[in-house]
Design a protein around this motif. Structure first.
Motif, PDB file in Angstrom:
ATOM      1  N   HIS A 322     -26.259   7.803  17.555  1.00 47.78           N
ATOM      2  CA  HIS A 322     -27.030   8.063  16.579  1.00 47.78           C
ATOM      3  C   HIS A 322     -27.769   6.793  15.839  1.00 47.78           C
ATOM      4  CE1 HIS A 322     -26.968  12.600  16.001  1.00 47.78           C
ATOM      5  NE2 HIS A 322     -25.821  12.380  16.923  1.00 47.78           N
ATOM      6  N   GLU A 325     -30.636   6.496  17.905  1.00 51.27           N
ATOM      7  CA  GLU A 325     -31.663   7.368  17.592  1.00 51.27           C
ATOM      8  C   GLU A 325     -32.284   6.831  16.475  1.00 51.27           C
ATOM      9  OE1 GLU A 325     -30.170  10.930  15.912  1.00 51.27           O
ATOM     10  OE2 GLU A 325     -32.063  12.237  16.810  1.00 51.27           O
ATOM     11  N   HIS A 326     -31.356   6.307  15.436  1.00 49.49           N
ATOM     12  CA  HIS A 326     -32.129   5.836  14.196  1.00 49.49           C
ATOM     13  C   HIS A 326     -33.233   4.877  14.405  1.00 49.49           C
ATOM     14  CE1 HIS A 326     -32.307   4.065  10.224  1.00 49.49           C
ATOM     15  NE2 HIS A 326     -31.825   2.845  10.855  1.00 49.49           N
ATOM     16  N   LYS A 329     -36.532   5.691  16.126  1.00 47.43           N
ATOM     17  CA  LYS A 329     -37.310   6.410  15.163  1.00 47.43           C
ATOM     18  C   LYS A 329     -37.896   5.526  14.462  1.00 47.43           C
ATOM     19  CE  LYS A 329     -35.488  11.116  15.434  1.00 47.43           C
ATOM     20  NZ  LYS A 329     -34.445  12.029  14.857  1.00 47.43           N
ATOM     21  N   LYS A 330     -37.037   4.616  13.600  1.00 49.49           N
ATOM     22  CA  LYS A 330     -37.426   3.728  12.635  1.00 49.49           C
ATOM     23  C   LYS A 330     -38.582   2.863  13.102  1.00 49.49           C
ATOM     24  CE  LYS A 330     -36.015   0.826   8.839  1.00 49.49           C
ATOM     25  NZ  LYS A 330     -34.957   0.141   8.143  1.00 49.49           N
ATOM     26  N   THR A 346     -32.022  -1.792   7.910  1.00 46.73           N
ATOM     27  CA  THR A 346     -31.030  -0.607   7.576  1.00 46.73           C
ATOM     28  C   THR A 346     -29.939  -0.537   6.645  1.00 46.73           C
ATOM     29  OG1 THR A 346     -31.484   0.191   9.994  1.00 46.73           O
ATOM     30  CG2 THR A 346     -29.776   1.138   8.741  1.00 46.73           C
ATOM     31  N   LEU A 349     -27.026   3.763   6.425  1.00 44.44           N
ATOM     32  CA  LEU A 349     -27.242   4.762   7.446  1.00 44.44           C
ATOM     33  C   LEU A 349     -25.923   5.678   7.609  1.00 44.44           C
ATOM     34  CD1 LEU A 349     -28.898   5.960   9.741  1.00 44.44           C
ATOM     35  CD2 LEU A 349     -27.637   4.565  11.222  1.00 44.44           C
TER      36      LEU A 349
END
Lengths: 390, 236, 286, 336, 251
Positions: A322, A325-326, A329-330, A346, A349
């Protein structure tokens, strides 16, 4: 392991040379010591990684791009780990590397992955693994060894209010360095250990070491070793001697495997190990919601019955995917520089295992407050309870 | 009783024994003569099954023992006393004898000891001593006794005289002659010619892996063939 | 100090038992097998498997473990010794037993796992017995009984005498009708059972752990070389000396130098008395 | 011989050219890395081969010497900022000194004793690496610098190692083909005969053992810089076994056999994943199969097959000494 | 001329006296026979002459040089070469390489020089190869130079061992039962070789059971029995000596 996979990956990488299109999958390299010594944590982490990948792919991938996982079994051998890291970087041309699991392997692979410029999610606890200058794209998801030790030291000094400390490390790499760090941190807090020794991890009997600690006047014993056999012998020696002394130390102290090695179940009492807030049931016996949810979703995968291993490894594995994934996306893609930028800005999170924050100066994402002490013998369904306040 | 036909034995590529044939009849005392290196011991080892044969046929009491293992040969009643007083040094005299009985009874047979002690009183005296403490001659007697206790029908003695004093040699040959009178067949290999021939019935001469002559023992002594086989043809 | 003494003797007993197993195999084959320590490892692992996982009573488990050990010993002879001895190249048996030892160790690692697993309590006894605990006395007692039984076997039974005879002169033994191949296989079986018995008796000390084998192969050998190859008394003395040295050095200078200290002992003995304390000097063959 | 050695010479040159141009035709850096790893292992095995394959001394503990070289390089070049070239030479030298210290007492011991002594040595080195944490970084290990340009890139690093491996191979081949090699084989196959013609058995064993220590030290340094980070977990006992198996499987008394053995056994588990999983078990099975079926090694098997294919020599002519020629030969070699 | 001398040498194994004060000398250019029944101490004496057993009493000398304490290698270096009862060859090496091993004491190059293939190493190698080849051709083994030793038959192995001893450039050659296992014709050829050695000034000690061969070829013969010397003289004297006949044929 399926031998066709590397072959397929090879063919795939040959087919896709210099033709990266937007819908191409996101390739994650996963270096895991699934067999060999010290494989238990890796096997659990692998469950979490696989599950997260499945979930994300079923939901359509990350921004329409599926995740493709390339798993290699390093068998805990640094030489093999280096070979596989090279392979991930240059043959499989992955976008991310997760792992390896053991610190010894990670120390060898991190510079290689860094040199190739690939973002690396670190899951080893040794301090040297992260360095914003030398390895700018290595981000740690797990706590540091120092965080475990600090938490255990605080518990012994402040909660148990004991200051005559005996440190026992094993002669393995991890044991020697941890015992040293523990002694340093204690001395920084103004406490000098009354006794300190290193033991061969396969030594058959620890009565002698404990007797010496007792003679030195210790009122708490702090073992820093990941060897469950050694920790079980320590608990047995304490029990057989009939010495009432608290044991505070490494999470392996509460590994379920220890139960079978104990002479008597009650030898496990009055032992405390560093654990995680997210994996600790509250006074009401309930786990944090995110943890509960993951346990429920995964239980069918794990056989449906009670979980008989430390669930936090699953959660850590789940979180690493994840984090990827983060970041994608970011960053809006898999450009390594953009990923680095995305991760180092980040903050907080939300994960199952912990909430992560990285900065341009600090690659340790795990918050200090994420570590708490657990009762060693409180294992139930993969998680633990906190000790009652004395 | 024992028939050896065209026996061929070799080590590596080379043959050492090239087609030897001879007989030992029941109750007969046969001696194989020949200087060292002539191939006598090799013949004996091969017929006892201790080393492989390369060709030929060996029968004992009508049964083919060409391919038999050493144990089968011993069980059939052919027992060899090796040269060089080879006894088991750290075992006592009595234990050495018990090892000799193994072939007849797997747990050892003490009942046979008395007969042997009667035959070899010097062994009875030393029954509890380690064999290493015996003199060379006594060890050779023990080696013979160890063979006899296995109840052979044919006893093979490979150079019992090697390196021993004359009195011991006489003793051993006397025992062999006595056993022969009691019905045992004897096959003796010797270098000491005169003594051997005095006891033997029949004699074979061996040289460079072949039988080069044979005849009744009493006609052999003093013969040119015998002298040649040992000290070479007189050339000057 | 008494505690150090007893723990040292307990682990020394296991070394001594391994040295005894070396001796039994050596007597009939003149071979030192790398698998020797692994025989004890099998005793521990299978003992734990029979009792803990299959739920057997310790007594049948003991006999089954002995059978496993005997089988492993016999297998050592059949696979690694018999064919190699026939070729009479002394290098080969070291290679073949090394290969077999590696296979056994890695096979157990794959099947049993690489973590130590518990070994069951054999006798009803409370754990608070301290130095009187069975985990110390079982290996010590077993090894002493084992050595005594071996001596009786060598002195009182014909088979024992045959072993001695074969070790001195196998060719002469064959001439006496002794089936040396069968005897060697038997001796390897006996050595396997002895090793397994030692591993079983010391299971509570070592846990059921795949890596015990190689450690014992080395330490058993050191005990053997110090005591003197071929001597059972030497095996006992060497094992005890090594166990005590290990325990006291760990006590006095810490656990970091275990192997260094053991090998130091070996080197000193080999330099001063190459045949070991109770060994006999070998005459050089030309 | 000089006439017939042209063909193998040409073959060697062709192979060398192919290897030297690997960075330009290899598919990817991973293959280059693997080739560099093989080169590092071979540098050690080439020296060990003189000890095991030629001299017949079964050392299973050379991983200890490898570790000494690796740590020496990491400490000198990494921590004390020595020039990597001097550090490399020092690693080789230290390996040789340690080889001398190990060989002096142990090479006098009979076979099994010697093997156990080398195994114990490997365990002692592993123990000391952990115990002397201030020097070696203990369990955390040490990071290792690379070599300066143009050897910094993976391809450059590989070419450096290939160059050193080539020199070492050449040296080993020289030792093997000159009287030294024959004397070593004599020590292995028939020490009594070797003594009878005046071969100083112990001194020669020691000399090649020291040489193998030097190559192990060099290999350790190069391997360490290839890994870029070393920890005690890298130098496990099984690695020592691996080197040993490379030689036995390749064939004793040959250079090409163990070279092929090293290359195949390093690459095979990388290419065939199920073998990697079996790991050491696979080496054990392979070793057992070779010892029982082709005890002289697979390289030797090929040699025998080649000999079979060649037309058989007709029966030996009669062995007929020629007194005049013999006398001439003896007189000719009389000392002045 | 300097002779190889055993001067009253005694050897004991445990309580057993294998040799008791035996003296013997081998002159250059002489074939000296050593005979005696099994176990009489012939091979023991030979082993003491070339250094495998230390002498308990007495001395071994070449001329004035005392070699009693010298190592096997040292004795090879001063020119004592030997063969063995059972030929000891290097089975996987070629015939030529086996013979070249005999020239070891002439190699002056160290390990490093060999590893770096210095010119003088190559020169030495060439010289040694030529020498070994010449000796082998003289022995009649020229046809087998490149054959592996394990493929030789028994007689070829024996001759190769002699060849290896000769490449050492010996002053004395000790032959341990060289005729053992040879056929009559081969023994005759062995005789040619031994006579050639003698003619070239090499001293030969011939330990042999084949008495006919010994008496035919030797200049002098020494007879041992039970570790003692019983007769020493020309072949004629020895073969007609009553004591020798008694030892061999019985009283």
């Amino acid at each position: 392991m399926d031998f066709r996979r590397p072959l397929a990956a090879l063919l795939l990488s040959l087919a896709t040379v210099s033709t990266a299109w937007a819908e191409s999958p996101i390739r994650i390299g996963w270096l895991s010591s699934l067999t060999g010594a010290l494989s238990s944590a890796a096997v659990a982490e692998n469950q979490g990684v696989q599950f997260a990948v499945e979930e994300i792919n079923q939901a359509g991938g990350i921004g329409g791009r599926k995740i493709e996982l390339v798993t290699y079994d390093t068998q805990g051998d640094p030489t093999k780990a280096v070979n596989f890291a090279q392979r991930l970087a240059f043959v499989d041309k992955v976008h991310f590397v997760i792992g390896p699991v053991n610190s010894g392997e990670s120390l060898a692979t991190v510079p290689i992955v860094a040199k190739a410029g690939i973002p690396n999610i670190i899951i080893g606890t040794i301090d040297e693994l992260v360095d914003p200058k030398r390895f700018p794209r290595a981000f740690r998801a797990i706590n540091t060894n120092r965080q475990w030790i600090t938490s255990a030291n605080d518990y012994a000094l402040k909660t148990l209010k004991k200051s005559k400390i005996a440190i026992i490390g094993d002669t393995s790499g991890y044991g020697t360095s941890s015992a040293k760090t523990a002694a340093e941190l204690l001395e920084k807090a103004g406490v000098k250990p009354v006794f300190s020794t290193l033991v061969d991890p396969n030594k058959t009997d620890l009565t002698d070491e404990l007797a010496k600690a007792k003679a030195a006047g210790a009122d708490v014993v702090m073992p820093w070793s990941a060897a469950t056999g050694l920790l079980a012998r320590l608990l047995n020696a304490r029990g057989d001697m009939g010495w009432k002394v608290s044991i505070v130390g490494h999470p392996a102290l509460m590994a379920p495997a220890i139960r079978k090695l104990l002479n008597k179940p009650e030898y496990w009492t009055d032992a405390y190990a560093a654990g995680y807030v997210s994996m600790t049931a509250g006074a009401d016996g309930k786990l944090p919601a995110a943890t509960k949810s993951l346990v429920d979703r995964m239980r069918p995968k794990l056989g449906g019955a009670e979980i008989d291993f430390m669930f936090w490894w699953v959660a850590l594995g789940y979180d690493t995917v994840h984090i990827v994934e983060h970041a994608v996306k970011k960053a809006g893609g898999t450009d390594p520089a953009a990923i680095q930028k995305a991760l180092e800005t980040t903050s907080d999170l939300k994960g199952v295992y912990a909430d992560y924050t990285w900065t341009p100066q600090d690659r340790n994402g795990f918050p200090d407050v994420g570590v708490v002490m657990n009762l060693a013998d409180s294992f139930k369904d993969g998680t633990y309870r906190a000790p009652k306040a004395p | 009783m024992l028939e050896v036909r065209d026996l061929v034995v070799g080590y590596g590529k080379a043959a050492v024994v090239h087609g030897v044939s001879f007989d030992v009849r029941a109750g007969e005392f046969v001696v194989l003569l020949g200087r060292n290196g002539a191939g006598k011991s090799t013949i004996l080892h091969a017929l006892s099954g201790l080393i492989p044969k390369r060709g030929g046929r060996v029968t004992f009491e009508g049964a083919d023992i060409t391919a038999a293992t050493a144990r089968k040969v011993v069980q059939a009643g052919v027992i060899q006393v090796l040269e060089g007083h080879r006894v088991f040094h750290s075992l006592s005299v009595e234990d050495n004898l018990l090892v000799g009985t193994y072939v007849r009874s797997p747990r050892g047979d003490r009942s046979k000891l008395d007969r042997i002690y009667a035959m070899f009183p010097e062994m009875a005296e030393k029954r509890h001593d380690a064999a290493s403490r015996l003199s060379g001659g006594q060890q050779q007697i023990l080696a013979v006794a160890q063979g006899v206790i296995g109840e052979p029908k044919l006893l093979i003695l490979d150079e019992p005289s090697g390196g021993l004093a004359p009195i011991v040699i006489d003793r051993i040959l006397d025992v062999a002659a006595q056993l022969c009178r009691e019905g045992m067949s004897i096959l003796l290999v010797e270098q000491i010619v005169e003594k051997a021939l005095r006891h033997a019935d029949h004699c074979y001469l061996v040289d460079t892996g072949r039988i080069v002559g044979d005849g009744p023992a009493d006609t052999m002594l003093g013969s040119a063939a015998l002298h040649d086989a040992y000290l070479g043809r007189s050339s000057g | 100090m008494l505690g150090v003494l007893i723990t040292g003797l307990a682990i020394g007993a296991l070394y001594a038992a391994t040295a005894l197993a070396y001796n039994v195999m050596y007597s009939t084959s003149k071979v030192l097998s790398v698998t020797t320590g692994h025989l004890a490892m099998l005793g521990g692992v299978f003992g734990a498997w029979f009792v803990t996982e299959l739920g057997w009573h310790p007594v049948p488990a003991l006999f089954a473990s002995l059978a496993v050990g005997a089988f492993a010993g016999w297998l050592t002879d059949v696979i690694a010794i018999r064919r190699v001895l026939a070729r009479s190249d002394e290098h080969l048996w070291l290679l073949s037993t090394l290969a077999l030892a590696t296979i056994v160790q890695q096979g157990v690692a794959l099947w049993w796992g690489t973590e130590p697993k518990p070994f069951p309590r054999l006798l009803p006894q409370d754990f608070t017995a301290g130095l009187a605990d069975q985990k110390y006395w079982l290996p010590i007692g077993t090894t002493i009984v084992m050595a005594a039984a071996l001596e009786l076997f060598y002195r009182r039974t014909l088979y024992g005498k045959l072993f001695v005879a074969m070790s001195e002169d196998a060719f002469a033994a064959r001439a006496r009708g002794v089936e040396t191949d069968r005897l060697r296989a038997i001796s390897y079986g006996i050595a396997g059972a002895l090793g397994a018995l030692a591993g079983f008796a010391a299971g509570q000390l070592t846990f059921a752990f795949f890596a015990v084998g190689l450690t014992l192969t080395l330490n058993g050998f050191i005990a053997l070389a110090v005591g003197g190859l071929g001597s059972n008394v030497g095996a006992l003395v060497g094992g005890a000396a090594l166990g005590l040295l290990n325990a006291f050095s760990a006590n006095l200078i810490g656990g970091e130098y275990q192997n260094t200290v053991s090998v130091g002992l070996l080197m000193i003995v080999l330099l001063l008395k190459p045949e070991g304390l109770f060994g006999s000097r070998r005459v050089r063959p030309v | 011989m000089s006439g017939t050695s042209l063909r193998p010479m040409a073959g060697s040159v062709a192979v060398l050219v192919a290897l030297a141009t690997l960075p330009w035709w290899a598919g990817d850096q991973y293959q280059i890395h693997l080739a560099a790893l093989i080169a590092a292992w071979w540098i050690l095995v080439a020296g060990l081969n003189l000890v095991v394959g030629f001299g017949g001394q079964l050392s299973i503990g050379h991983v200890g010497l490898l570790a000494i070289g690796a740590y020496a390089f990491a400490i000198l070049a990494g921590r004390h900022d020595w020039s990597p070239w001097i550090a490399l030479a020092a690693s080789g030298g230290l390996g040789g000194v340690c080889g001398l210290l190990l060989g002096l007492p142990s090479l006098r011991l009979p076979g099994f004793y010697f093997a156990m002594a080398t195994m114990a040595f490997a365990l002692i080195v592993a123990e000391l690496v952990l115990a002397l944490g201030d020097l070696t970084g203990g369990g955390v290990g040490l990071s290792v610098p690379g070599f300066p340009e143009p050897f910094e890139s993976p391809a450059g690093h590989y070419l450096l190692m290939l160059g050193i491996a080539t020199i070492i191979t050449w040296c080993a081949w020289n030792v093997a083909r000159f009287p030294w090699g024959r004397a070593l084989v004599a020590i292995r196959d028939n020490p009594v005969a070797a003594e009878s013609v005046g071969v100083p058995v112990f001194r020669m064993k020691l000399a090649v053992f020291v040489a193998s220590g030097v190559t192990a030290g060099l290999a350790g340094a190069l391997f360490a810089s290839l890994q870029s980070y070393i920890t005690p977990d890298t130098f496990v006992f099984e690695l020592g076994l691996f080197f040993f198996v490379c030689i036995i499987i390749g064939g004793r008394g040959s250079i090409a056999g163990p070279l092929a053995g090293t290359a195949i056994l390093t690459a095979l588990p990388e290419l065939v994943a199920p073998l990697a999983k079996l790991g050491t078990l696979f080496y054990g099975l392979l070793l057992l199969a070779v010892v029982l079926l082709v005890p002289e090694g697979i390289g030797r098997l090929f040699q025998v097959i080649l000999e079979r294919l060649r037309p058989r020599e007709t029966a030996s002519p009669v062995l007929e000494p020629d007194a005049a020629r013999l006398a001439a030969a003896i007189r000719r070699q009389e000392r002045p | 001329m300097t002779a190889l001398v055993a001067d009253g040498v005694t050897k004991r194994f445990g309580g057993l006296t294998a040799l008791a004060a035996v003296s013997l000398d081998v002159q250059p250019g002489e074939v000296h026979g050593l005979i005696g029944p099994n176990g009489s101490g012939k091979t023991t004496l030979l082993n003491m002459l070339c250094g495998y057993y230390p002498v308990d009493e007495g001395a071994v000398r070449i001329g004035e040089e005392d070699l009693s304490r010298a190592s096997v290698q040292r004795r090879a270096a001063v020119g004592i070469a030997r063969t063995f009862q059972k030929p000891r060859l290097l089975p996987t090496q070629t015939v030529l390489e086996n013979a070249m091993l005999g020239g070891w004491r002439d190699t002056r190059t160290g390990f490093l020089a060999a590893a770096l293939s210095m010119p003088r190493v190559r020169a030495e190698q060439r010289e040694l190869r030529d020498r070994a080849q010449a000796v082998l051709e003289g022995l009649g083994l020229g046809y087998a130079l490149k054959r592996r030793a394990q493929l030789l038959d028994h007689a070829e192995s024996r001759f190769l061992e002699i060849g290896r001893a000769l490449v050492l450039r010996p002053r004395f050659v000790l032959l341990d039962e060289p005729a053992g296992g040879l056929t009559g014709a081969e023994i005759e050829r062995l005789g040619i070789v031994i006579r050639t050695l003698r003619d070239c000034g090499i001293g030969v000690l011939l330990v042999e059971h084949h008495t006919e061969f010994v008496f035919g070829i030797c200049d002098r013969v020494t007879t041992l029995n039970l570790g003692r010397m019983i007769r020493h003289g020309t072949p004629h004297e020895v073969r007609h000596d009553p004591e020798v006949i008694r030892v061999y044929l019985g009283s």
